[in-house]
Design a protein around this motif. Structure first.
Motif, mmCIF file in Angstrom:
data_model
loop_
_atom_site.group_PDB
_atom_site.id
_atom_site.type_symbol
_atom_site.label_atom_id
_atom_site.label_comp_id
_atom_site.label_asym_id
_atom_site.label_seq_id
_atom_site.Cartn_x
_atom_site.Cartn_y
_atom_site.Cartn_z
ATOM 1 N N GLU A 1 0.829 -1.202 0.000
ATOM 2 C CA GLU A 1 0.000 0.000 0.000
ATOM 3 C C GLU A 1 0.866 1.256 0.000
ATOM 4 N N ILE A 2 1.974 1.217 0.759
ATOM 5 C CA ILE A 2 2.884 2.364 0.762
ATOM 6 C C ILE A 2 3.454 2.584 -0.626
ATOM 7 N N ALA A 3 3.845 1.484 -1.287
ATOM 8 C CA ALA A 3 4.390 1.599 -2.647
ATOM 9 C C ALA A 3 3.363 2.189 -3.599
ATOM 10 N N ASP A 4 2.097 1.793 -3.453
ATOM 11 C CA ASP A 4 1.051 2.349 -4.311
ATOM 12 C C ASP A 4 0.872 3.848 -4.054
ATOM 13 N N LYS A 5 0.901 4.243 -2.768
ATOM 14 C CA LYS A 5 0.764 5.662 -2.453
ATOM 15 C C LYS A 5 1.926 6.462 -3.021
ATOM 16 N N VAL A 6 3.140 5.924 -2.857
ATOM 17 C CA VAL A 6 4.312 6.621 -3.379
ATOM 18 C C VAL A 6 4.231 6.728 -4.902
ATOM 19 N N LYS A 7 3.776 5.662 -5.543
ATOM 20 C CA LYS A 7 3.644 5.674 -6.992
ATOM 21 C C LYS A 7 2.648 6.730 -7.451
ATOM 22 N N LEU A 8 1.530 6.830 -6.735
ATOM 23 C CA LEU A 8 0.532 7.836 -7.089
ATOM 24 C C LEU A 8 1.080 9.251 -6.900
ATOM 25 N N ILE A 9 1.802 9.452 -5.786
ATOM 26 C CA ILE A 9 2.353 10.787 -5.523
ATOM 27 C C ILE A 9 3.392 11.153 -6.585
ATOM 28 N N LEU A 10 4.275 10.198 -6.914
ATOM 29 C CA LEU A 10 5.281 10.466 -7.942
ATOM 30 C C LEU A 10 4.636 10.706 -9.299
ATOM 31 N N VAL B 1 -0.263 5.740 9.630
ATOM 32 C CA VAL B 1 1.082 5.183 9.467
ATOM 33 C C VAL B 1 1.465 5.135 7.994
ATOM 34 N N LEU B 2 0.524 4.738 7.141
ATOM 35 C CA LEU B 2 0.819 4.639 5.717
ATOM 36 C C LEU B 2 1.137 6.007 5.121
ATOM 37 N N GLU B 3 0.384 7.024 5.504
ATOM 38 C CA GLU B 3 0.662 8.358 4.983
ATOM 39 C C GLU B 3 2.030 8.860 5.442
ATOM 40 N N THR B 4 2.353 8.621 6.721
ATOM 41 C CA THR B 4 3.660 9.045 7.225
ATOM 42 C C THR B 4 4.782 8.285 6.538
ATOM 43 N N ALA B 5 4.586 6.975 6.356
ATOM 44 C CA ALA B 5 5.618 6.161 5.712
ATOM 45 C C ALA B 5 5.813 6.568 4.252
ATOM 46 N N ALA B 6 4.728 6.890 3.559
ATOM 47 C CA ALA B 6 4.852 7.315 2.165
ATOM 48 C C ALA B 6 5.619 8.626 2.058
ATOM 49 N N LYS B 7 5.332 9.576 2.950
ATOM 50 C CA LYS B 7 6.073 10.828 2.939
ATOM 51 C C LYS B 7 7.545 10.594 3.262
ATOM 52 N N HIS B 8 7.799 9.711 4.223
ATOM 53 C CA HIS B 8 9.186 9.403 4.586
ATOM 54 C C HIS B 8 9.916 8.745 3.423
#
Length: 484
Positions: free
Chosen positions: A138-147, A416-423
């Motif tokens: 899920e973190i990878a998906d969030k990071v992918k969407l943000i990028l 946690v997922l939002e914080t981890a994605a930002k990190h």
């Protein structure tokens, strides 16, 4: 040194083993002496390979450990000692249990380093590992969407880029400042339209039409028209810019948006064309029914509230508990209404005319509402009411805790997922800046300063954190590169 657990089988006493079959390992500063016979139970592991080395050549040893002290005959590993305490148990008990507080992903890397198969991991630990892998996905998906929002795809055509820009503008408030402004404006329109709908029902604020009927004030109608115009434009723009039109139209929240604006246009059609198609009375009934559907627009708030979305998800995850609650209540309503009807038949002024009519009494009693319109008059009927009241309280209280627990778990997980994605994004920025500094031909000083800030370690379980010092050094290196 550690005190190793006593093995469960014979021929494992280190005092009986020869001195040549013992090896000393230093794991992150903690020294452990291990028996060679124990390690050879898993010959493909890294420790067994160290025991069975035919030569003490430094080149061979360096491929298995980080360092070697020939005088002490001690092998050094820059690994996590807490994880090693758990992994060493496989040689004694044929299973590994991951202790609380250890990251499952890092622990798996430790097992791979020591060449221990994952099948020896306990079942409860495998479940924790699966949960962590899902979170990382899920973190990878969030990071992918943000990028994807930040960088975009250069292969897209101009029309596709405009469509994507419009989609982010209308659908993703966090993507830009204008998108955030649009989300706030949409939120305010929802509140205004809901307030206008409620105020329009106050008789003192209504006016009479030509036929003497009370209708909404023209000012409120104008405000309602403006709100519907905004909702319509918003829905059309979101639909046009949607990557998947069918999926967009069938999404639950988009169906709610459609139901929030559809009654207004249907009422217009029925008002101007209804007299030619049917009688005016039927037209007015249809108009009133459709105007009631305007309450659906309040659900549009869920699109702009993460709390409401979390609550919806918690209720979806609690279908089993809610089903049990409805089953308990249904059984109780049927039983106590039948008993109440039977016990109250002896009273000449009974209010329990039939069992279906008694359902209403059972519902308001078990839910502790008690309107008082139907109540028992006999002693047995009152005893039945008391029991039904207690059973209703218990039936409602039992599934409440799992529902609240699901809400808290999902809410904390989202945080946690939002914080981890930002990190993760910060780490990616840090790594890209490090590469840029090292590749720059005129930034030797900055590169040395950068390398000195990174801790020297060969452990792949080290998770670097973006501290304030690293941020300061990152800005310093960036300024030096730009000035030079």
């Amino acid at each position: 040194m550690w005190t190793l657990p006593k093995p469960r089988y014979a021929n494992c006493n280190t005092s009986e083993a020869s001195e040549g079959t013992e090896i000393a390992v230093n794991i992150g500063g903690v020294r452990v002496v291990l028996c060679g016979e124990m390690l050879n139970r898993y010959p493909e592991s890294r420790l067994a390979e160290l025991v069975n080395l035919s030569t003490r050549s430094f080149d061979v040893i360096s491929g298995l450990c980080d360092d070697y002290d020939s005088s002490k005959k001690e092998f050094y590993f820059d690994r996590d000692p807490d994880a090693f305490k758990c992994i060493i148990e496989v040689y004694y008990f044929d299973e590994i249990h991951m202790k609380r507080g250890i990251c499952p992903i890092c622990f798996i890397k430790e097992m791979e380093f020591w060449k221990i198969d994952l099948s020896y991991l306990d079942e409860c630990c495998k479940y924790s590992l699966n949960e962590k892998e899902e979170e990382l996905a899920e973190i990878a998906d969030k990071v992918k969407l943000i990028l994807d929002d930040l960088e975009g795809d250069p292969a897209l055509s101009r029309s596709q880029r405009y469509q994507k820009f419009l989609w982010k503008l209308m659908e993703k408030p966090e993507s830009s400042y204008p998108a955030r402004v649009i989300a706030i404006v949409s939120f305010l329109f929802i509140l205004v339209s809901s307030v206008v709908m409620c105020i329009g029902t106050i008789p003192d604020l209504q006016v009479e039409d030509a036929e003497g009927n009370l209708v909404e004030h023209p000012t409120l109608d104008a405000i309602e028209t403006v709100c519907i115009g905004w909702f319509t434009v918003e829905y059309v723009l979101r639909f046009v810019s949607s990557p998947n039109k069918v999926r967009f139209a069938l999404a639950f929240m988009n169906v709610v948006d459609f139901l929030a604006i559809m009654p207004f246009y249907v009422v217009l059609v029925l008002t101007y064309l209804g007299t030619a198609m049917m009688e005016l009375a039927n037209v007015q009934q249809a108009v009133q029914a459709l105007r009631i559907m305007r309450i659906a627009r309040i659900f549009k708030l869920a699109r702009h509230s993460s709390g409401l979305q979390t609550l919806t998800y918690a209720l979806k995850r609690s279908f089993k508990e809610l089903g049990l609650l409805l089953m308990y209540m249904g059984i109780g309503i049927f039983v106590f209404s039948a008993l109440g009807y039977t016990m109250e038949q002896s009273h000449p002024e009974t209010l329990f005319k039939s069992i279906p009519q008694s359902f209403w009494w059972a519902i308001i009693t078990m839910t502790t509402v008690g309107y008082g319109d139907i109540y028992p008059k006999t002693t047995l009927g009152r005893c039945n009411a008391a029991i039904s009241f207690l059973c209703g309280v218990i039936a409602i209280a039992l599934p409440i805790h799992p529902i609240i627990n699901n809400f808290v778990i999902f809410y904390n997980k989202q945080q946690v997922l939002e914080t981890a994605a930002k990190h993760e994004l910060e780490l990616m920025e840090l790594q890209s800046l490090e590469v840029a500094v090292r590749k720059s031909p005129r930034s030797d000083g900055a590169a040395e300063e950068w390398e000195s800030s990174i801790p020297a370690s060969r452990s792949d379980t080290l998770i670097p954190l973006l501290t304030e010092t690293n941020r300061t050094q990152k800005e310093t290196a960036r300024k030096r590169c730009s000035t030079e």
